[in-house]
Enzyme design. Sequence first.
Site, short mmCIF file in Angstrom:
data_model
loop_
_atom_site.label_atom_id
_atom_site.label_comp_id
_atom_site.label_asym_id
_atom_site.label_seq_id
_atom_site.Cartn_x
_atom_site.Cartn_y
_atom_site.Cartn_z
N ASN A 392 -39.40 -20.39 56.91
CA ASN A 392 -40.86 -20.42 57.01
C ASN A 392 -41.54 -20.51 55.65
O ASN A 392 -42.06 -21.55 55.27
CB ASN A 392 -41.34 -19.17 57.77
CG ASN A 392 -42.73 -19.36 58.37
OD1 ASN A 392 -43.55 -20.11 57.84
ND2 ASN A 392 -43.00 -18.69 59.46
N ASP A 393 -41.53 -19.41 54.91
CA ASP A 393 -42.27 -19.37 53.64
C ASP A 393 -41.81 -20.42 52.64
O ASP A 393 -42.62 -20.95 51.88
CB ASP A 393 -42.15 -17.98 53.02
CG ASP A 393 -42.73 -16.89 53.91
OD1 ASP A 393 -43.77 -17.15 54.54
OD2 ASP A 393 -42.14 -15.80 53.99
N VAL A 394 -40.52 -20.73 52.63
CA VAL A 394 -39.98 -21.65 51.63
C VAL A 394 -40.31 -23.11 51.94
O VAL A 394 -39.95 -24.00 51.17
CB VAL A 394 -38.46 -21.48 51.49
CG1 VAL A 394 -38.14 -20.07 51.01
CG2 VAL A 394 -37.74 -21.80 52.79
#
Length: 464
Positions: A392-394
């Site tokens: 997600n964040d990456v």
Amino acid sequence: MDANISAILYLVASVCFIMALKGLSSPTSARQGNMFGIAGMVIAAGTTLAMPGMISFELILAGVVIGGTIGTIIARKIEMTALPQLVAAFHSLVGLAAVFVAAAAFYNPEPYGIGLPGAIKTASLVEMSLGLAIGAITFTGSIIAFGKLQGIITGAPLVFKGQHPLNAALGLLLVALVVWLVTGQGEDAFWLIAALSLALGFLIILPIGGADMPVVISMLNSYSGWAACGIGFTLQNSLLIVVGALVGSSGAILSYIMCKGMNRSFFSVILGGFGGETAGPAVGGGGEEKPVKAGSADDAAFIMQNAASVIIVPGYGMAVAQAQHALREMVDMLKKQGVTVRYAIHPVAGRMPGHMNVLLAEANVPYDDVLELEEINRDFSQTDVAFVIGANDVTNPAAKTDPQSAIYGMPILDVENAGTVLFIKRSMATGYAGVQNELFFRDNTMMLFGDAKKMCEQVIQALD
């Protein structure tokens, strides 16, 4: 055992540990590195046990049996997703051991050759104080990291007004207590150092958000090494000094690499990390609803088998679902149909350094197919499909476009540049940093809602 022989064997063990680190730097040589590490530890332990003055082999054997039994049970039962918290727990034990050894040496210094009670050598007191302080900070800090990773403690940063001045004041007080101990050699100073260091461990790690946990793990690894190094000086054990320094320096280097992977400074992490598990507003502000394009396993199979190239982006969602084996089977089927498939790994994907690499290696994914961010990022614009499995964040473009985002400035995998993005996720919930992923709402993104393993298995059925 003769002192010269033990020194030579310790040197051989040190070389083995250095070779172990060198081997572990690459997946292709990791097994060989592990063998060097095992050999070095056998030589080190055997040499230490054979040295004169060693007493109570019964207690040592009991400790080996009890510890070995516990370790074996944990190793057999632990899930791959729980490795980060397991590592944090192990770090806490190293820190606690350093505290116990410091206390033993303080109350009974004669067997260690550092003086008499109340008349311990100044240099030994300094080394003992450092080992005690770093060990205590490592112990409580690792306990907090374990709690955050296990979900016992919220992953959100726990901050309060005046936190940084308080930590600075406690740090200065810790230095003063070390000076007091060295000059006065009193019990009160010793235990005040221990208590204050234990408190600092809590205060340093509690404000760090969940998204920074990979850095915290590597940082605590470094702390445990320096604690062991300090105790090595107290015990006058050259091998413990060397090994502690190796662990401490390698952990510090890894922390630097992780911080670089997030475009953050080491001190900004220590002074209070970003993010947590709280939900953030949808990209664009206001928390308004945005439409997304949802698809099925059949859609994904059709798109990928008609593509020339696919890049797989694994994340923590793959680890939770234990989807690596199903993913490998899916990739093998695509390759048989002439599709070029590679894997893209972000340096902070998962919750500890190398988390995704370990999972892919467990599924026997060829090492040559696994590429780091710097090696593959430019290829997304020439790729037909990016298959994101729980990362997600990456992959969040907000890191490049939204200065107000908590992850702004963090290098990401440029999956949005691929022709089509297939994104497996259980729901629209935010990632570990608490930031909504604007990639979900892009025109070229198709969301595949569901468990990652089940979705991969359904894609396999569709391809078959």
